[in-house]
Scaffold this motif. Structure first.
Motif, PDB file in Angstrom:
ATOM      1  N   THR A  87       0.775  -1.245   0.000  1.00 29.21           N
ATOM      2  CA  THR A  87       0.000   0.000   0.000  1.00 29.21           C
ATOM      3  C   THR A  87       0.804   1.292   0.000  1.00 29.21           C
ATOM      4  OG1 THR A  87      -0.142   0.147   2.420  1.00 29.21           O
ATOM      5  CG2 THR A  87      -1.814  -1.180   1.314  1.00 29.21           C
ATOM      6  N   ALA A  88       2.036   1.299   0.443  1.00 23.75           N
ATOM      7  CA  ALA A  88       2.758   2.553   0.658  1.00 23.75           C
ATOM      8  C   ALA A  88       3.571   2.966  -0.562  1.00 23.75           C
ATOM      9  CB  ALA A  88       3.666   2.440   1.884  1.00 23.75           C
ATOM     10  N   ASP A  89       4.074   4.188  -0.521  1.00 20.24           N
ATOM     11  CA  ASP A  89       4.920   4.712  -1.591  1.00 20.24           C
ATOM     12  C   ASP A  89       6.397   4.625  -1.262  1.00 20.24           C
ATOM     13  OD1 ASP A  89       2.712   5.758  -3.257  1.00 20.24           O
ATOM     14  OD2 ASP A  89       2.405   7.108  -1.559  1.00 20.24           O
ATOM     15  N   GLY A  90       6.723   4.344  -0.006  1.00 20.46           N
ATOM     16  CA  GLY A  90       8.122   4.273   0.370  1.00 20.46           C
ATOM     17  C   GLY A  90       8.330   3.527   1.668  1.00 20.46           C
ATOM     18  N   TRP A  91       9.515   2.932   1.791  1.00 26.46           N
ATOM     19  CA  TRP A  91       9.946   2.276   3.025  1.00 26.46           C
ATOM     20  C   TRP A  91      11.018   3.146   3.647  1.00 26.46           C
ATOM     21  CZ3 TRP A  91      13.985  -2.134   3.406  1.00 26.46           C
ATOM     22  CH2 TRP A  91      14.101  -2.541   4.749  1.00 26.46           C
ATOM     23  N   LEU A  92      10.799   3.567   4.909  1.00 25.45           N
ATOM     24  CA  LEU A  92      11.681   4.511   5.585  1.00 25.45           C
ATOM     25  C   LEU A  92      12.163   3.935   6.915  1.00 25.45           C
ATOM     26  CD1 LEU A  92      12.954   7.345   5.779  1.00 25.45           C
ATOM     27  CD2 LEU A  92      10.762   8.197   6.639  1.00 25.45           C
ATOM     28  N   PRO A  93      13.089   2.980   6.900  1.00 22.87           N
ATOM     29  CA  PRO A  93      13.637   2.458   8.155  1.00 22.87           C
ATOM     30  C   PRO A  93      14.754   3.351   8.679  1.00 22.87           C
ATOM     31  CG  PRO A  93      14.627   1.298   6.342  1.00 22.87           C
ATOM     32  CD  PRO A  93      13.646   2.283   5.739  1.00 22.87           C
ATOM     33  N   SER A  94      15.138   3.128   9.925  1.00 20.10           N
ATOM     34  CA  SER A  94      16.249   3.848  10.548  1.00 20.10           C
ATOM     35  C   SER A  94      17.302   2.834  10.971  1.00 20.10           C
ATOM     36  CB  SER A  94      15.773   4.642  11.772  1.00 20.10           C
ATOM     37  OG  SER A  94      14.853   5.643  11.377  1.00 20.10           O
ATOM     38  N   ALA A  95      18.568   3.227  10.844  1.00 19.55           N
ATOM     39  CA  ALA A  95      19.674   2.312  11.103  1.00 19.55           C
ATOM     40  C   ALA A  95      19.638   1.670  12.491  1.00 19.55           C
ATOM     41  CB  ALA A  95      21.003   3.024  10.876  1.00 19.55           C
ATOM     42  N   PRO A  96      19.284   2.409  13.558  1.00 17.48           N
ATOM     43  CA  PRO A  96      19.271   1.749  14.868  1.00 17.48           C
ATOM     44  C   PRO A  96      18.272   0.605  14.960  1.00 17.48           C
ATOM     45  CG  PRO A  96      19.303   4.135  15.122  1.00 17.48           C
ATOM     46  CD  PRO A  96      19.035   3.860  13.676  1.00 17.48           C
ATOM     47  N   HIS A  97      17.194   0.654  14.164  1.00 14.31           N
ATOM     48  CA  HIS A  97      16.154  -0.374  14.218  1.00 14.31           C
ATOM     49  C   HIS A  97      16.308  -1.416  13.107  1.00 14.31           C
ATOM     50  CE1 HIS A  97      14.209   2.090  17.226  1.00 14.31           C
ATOM     51  NE2 HIS A  97      14.179   3.108  16.387  1.00 14.31           N
ATOM     52  N   VAL A  98      16.804  -0.984  11.960  1.00 14.87           N
ATOM     53  CA  VAL A  98      17.058  -1.894  10.842  1.00 14.87           C
ATOM     54  C   VAL A  98      18.490  -1.650  10.381  1.00 14.87           C
ATOM     55  CG1 VAL A  98      16.317  -2.676   8.558  1.00 14.87           C
ATOM     56  CG2 VAL A  98      14.630  -1.750  10.152  1.00 14.87           C
ATOM     57  N   PRO A  99      19.464  -2.325  10.976  1.00 14.55           N
ATOM     58  CA  PRO A  99      20.863  -2.109  10.594  1.00 14.55           C
ATOM     59  C   PRO A  99      21.112  -2.544   9.151  1.00 14.55           C
ATOM     60  CG  PRO A  99      20.665  -3.969  12.094  1.00 14.55           C
ATOM     61  CD  PRO A  99      19.326  -3.320  12.051  1.00 14.55           C
ATOM     62  N   PRO A 100      22.220  -2.095   8.568  1.00 18.11           N
ATOM     63  CA  PRO A 100      22.480  -2.375   7.151  1.00 18.11           C
ATOM     64  C   PRO A 100      22.390  -3.854   6.782  1.00 18.11           C
ATOM     65  CG  PRO A 100      24.001  -0.701   7.933  1.00 18.11           C
ATOM     66  CD  PRO A 100      23.238  -1.178   9.141  1.00 18.11           C
ATOM     67  N   ASN A 101      22.800  -4.759   7.694  1.00 20.26           N
ATOM     68  CA  ASN A 101      22.771  -6.179   7.339  1.00 20.26           C
ATOM     69  C   ASN A 101      21.366  -6.762   7.280  1.00 20.26           C
ATOM     70  OD1 ASN A 101      22.178  -6.276  10.052  1.00 20.26           O
ATOM     71  ND2 ASN A 101      23.879  -7.603  10.622  1.00 20.26           N
ATOM     72  N   ARG A 102      20.356  -5.978   7.664  1.00 18.84           N
ATOM     73  CA  ARG A 102      18.968  -6.436   7.580  1.00 18.84           C
ATOM     74  C   ARG A 102      18.193  -5.774   6.440  1.00 18.84           C
ATOM     75  NH1 ARG A 102      16.333  -5.518  13.252  1.00 18.84           N
ATOM     76  NH2 ARG A 102      14.484  -6.009  12.009  1.00 18.84           N
ATOM     77  N   LEU A 103      18.838  -4.851   5.732  1.00 17.11           N
ATOM     78  CA  LEU A 103      18.124  -4.127   4.682  1.00 17.11           C
ATOM     79  C   LEU A 103      17.699  -5.041   3.536  1.00 17.11           C
ATOM     80  CD1 LEU A 103      20.120  -0.785   4.408  1.00 17.11           C
ATOM     81  CD2 LEU A 103      17.745  -1.062   5.149  1.00 17.11           C
ATOM     82  N   ALA A 104      18.575  -5.944   3.115  1.00 20.18           N
ATOM     83  CA  ALA A 104      18.256  -6.805   1.974  1.00 20.18           C
ATOM     84  C   ALA A 104      17.051  -7.685   2.270  1.00 20.18           C
ATOM     85  CB  ALA A 104      19.470  -7.652   1.594  1.00 20.18           C
ATOM     86  N   ALA A 105      16.996  -8.224   3.494  1.00 25.02           N
ATOM     87  CA  ALA A 105      15.858  -9.070   3.859  1.00 25.02           C
ATOM     88  C   ALA A 105      14.566  -8.264   3.864  1.00 25.02           C
ATOM     89  CB  ALA A 105      16.101  -9.710   5.220  1.00 25.02           C
ATOM     90  N   GLY A 106      14.623  -7.059   4.408  1.00 26.76           N
ATOM     91  CA  GLY A 106      13.438  -6.209   4.404  1.00 26.76           C
ATOM     92  C   GLY A 106      13.017  -5.842   3.002  1.00 26.76           C
ATOM     93  N   HIS A 107      14.008  -5.554   2.163  1.00 20.53           N
ATOM     94  CA  HIS A 107      13.698  -5.216   0.770  1.00 20.53           C
ATOM     95  C   HIS A 107      12.984  -6.358   0.075  1.00 20.53           C
ATOM     96  CE1 HIS A 107      14.142  -4.433  -3.492  1.00 20.53           C
ATOM     97  NE2 HIS A 107      14.819  -5.546  -3.587  1.00 20.53           N
ATOM     98  N   ARG A 108      13.414  -7.576   0.322  1.00 24.10           N
ATOM     99  CA  ARG A 108      12.779  -8.713  -0.326  1.00 24.10           C
ATOM    100  C   ARG A 108      11.304  -8.834   0.052  1.00 24.10           C
ATOM    101  NH1 ARG A 108      17.809 -11.179   0.604  1.00 24.10           N
ATOM    102  NH2 ARG A 108      17.094 -12.071   2.585  1.00 24.10           N
ATOM    103  N   ILE A 109      11.009  -8.611   1.336  1.00 24.25           N
ATOM    104  CA  ILE A 109       9.606  -8.682   1.768  1.00 24.25           C
ATOM    105  C   ILE A 109       8.779  -7.608   1.080  1.00 24.25           C
ATOM    106  CG2 ILE A 109       8.050  -8.463   3.739  1.00 24.25           C
ATOM    107  CD1 ILE A 109      10.291  -9.584   5.502  1.00 24.25           C
ATOM    108  N   VAL A 110       9.319  -6.385   1.031  1.00 24.52           N
ATOM    109  CA  VAL A 110       8.604  -5.279   0.390  1.00 24.52           C
ATOM    110  C   VAL A 110       8.377  -5.578  -1.085  1.00 24.52           C
ATOM    111  CG1 VAL A 110       8.761  -2.848  -0.282  1.00 24.52           C
ATOM    112  CG2 VAL A 110       9.405  -3.539   2.036  1.00 24.52           C
ATOM    113  N   ALA A 111       9.435  -6.023  -1.784  1.00 25.44           N
ATOM    114  CA  ALA A 111       9.331  -6.270  -3.221  1.00 25.44           C
ATOM    115  C   ALA A 111       8.355  -7.404  -3.521  1.00 25.44           C
ATOM    116  CB  ALA A 111      10.712  -6.584  -3.791  1.00 25.44           C
TER     117      ALA A 111
END
Length: 268
Positions: free
Chosen positions: A186-210
């Motif tokens: 539903t959204a137009d953008g994903w806006l995580p913050s590093a303290p909650h989603v560190p760089p090593n978790r970005l790819a996994a989050g991206h996969r769920i969004v995509a």
């Protein structure tokens, strides 16, 4: 993580300390002159040491000429979505299309409840965010009175409008898998913050969004990727936790960098 051909945008997170009320606006002017693309402020309505986010964003928009402004992220439990929709659209009209809408499902529930807001479970927060996005979009785009039967947010013949000056992006500060799925759907953008989603978790989050976007019949590229960066492992300069989980203190000059894969040529 793929960028889908989008250009990078860079911005800053400014903390509008009540004790130094002019500082955030002064820094926003510097960001505007320096060529940054985005200026945002956190939205913690329950904190008296911070100025109201929308008041600050309005002054920043009036004091700059090119940067886009947005709450990072708007506190949905204390900001009814119908009011958010009209506030964002009004400022977008006044700023010639320079407003986006960062949206958060809520945290620090103890402080929210102390200010008269709800105390929601994760499931309730998820449903409320989904309903809020529907309410906001309908008020921006509908050509007739709006009826939405929601458990947390509904409309009973609400008059739509005003329409914003440009298609405002709704960028959700999602962390958990269910909220990431909502972003993709539903959204137009994903806006995580590093303290909650560190760089090593970005790819996994991206996969769920995509994958969620594709399942909903949307192109994964329709969801923009943004990222709030912390200056270092110690967090923001001058930040210290006080009075338990619901209160934070930051120095008036604390900033964070916001990076986005939004295209420069096409506003969301």
């Amino acid at each position: 993580m793929p960028d889908y051909g989008h250009d990078l945008l860079f911005g800053t997170v400014l903390v509008p300390a009540a004790g130094h009320s002019a500082d955030a606006v002064a820094l926003a002017r510097v960001a505007d002159r320096s060529g940054l693309d985005l200026v945002s402020v956190p939205d913690h309505p329950y904190r008296p040491d911070l100025l109201d986010a929308w008041a600050v964003l309005a002054v920043i928009a009036a004091s700059t000429t090119r940067v886009r402004v947005f709450p990072n992220v708007a506190n949905l439990p204390l900001r009814p979505p119908a009011v958010l929709a009209r506030t964002a659209a009004g400022l977008d009209l006044l700023s010639d299309g320079r407003v986006e809408l960062g949206l958060g499902a809520g945290s620090y529930w103890e402080a929210i409840a102390a200010d008269g807001g709800p105390r929601r479970s994760p499931g309730e927060a998820l449903r409320a965010t989904r309903e809020a996005i529907e309410v906001i979009r309908e008020l921006w785009t509908s050509d007739r009175h709006v009826h939405i039967d929601g458990k947390h947010y509904g409309l009973d013949g609400a008059a739509p409008g005003p329409a914003p000056a440009h298609p405002i992006g709704i960028w959700v500060g999602a962390v958990g898998p269910r909220m990431l799925k909502l972003v993709g759907e539903t959204a137009d953008g994903w806006l995580p913050s590093a303290p909650h989603v560190p760089p090593n978790r970005l790819a996994a989050g991206h996969r769920i969004v995509a994958e969620s976007a594709a399942s909903a019949g949307r192109a994964p590229a329709a969801v923009r990727r943004l990222y709030n960066l912390s200056p270092g492992p110690g967090g923001f300069p001058g930040e210290r936790r006080t009075h338990g989980p619901s209160s934070w203190r930051r120095s008036p000059w604390s900033t964070g960098r916001a990076r986005s894969s939004c295209p420069r040529s096409n506003r969301p």
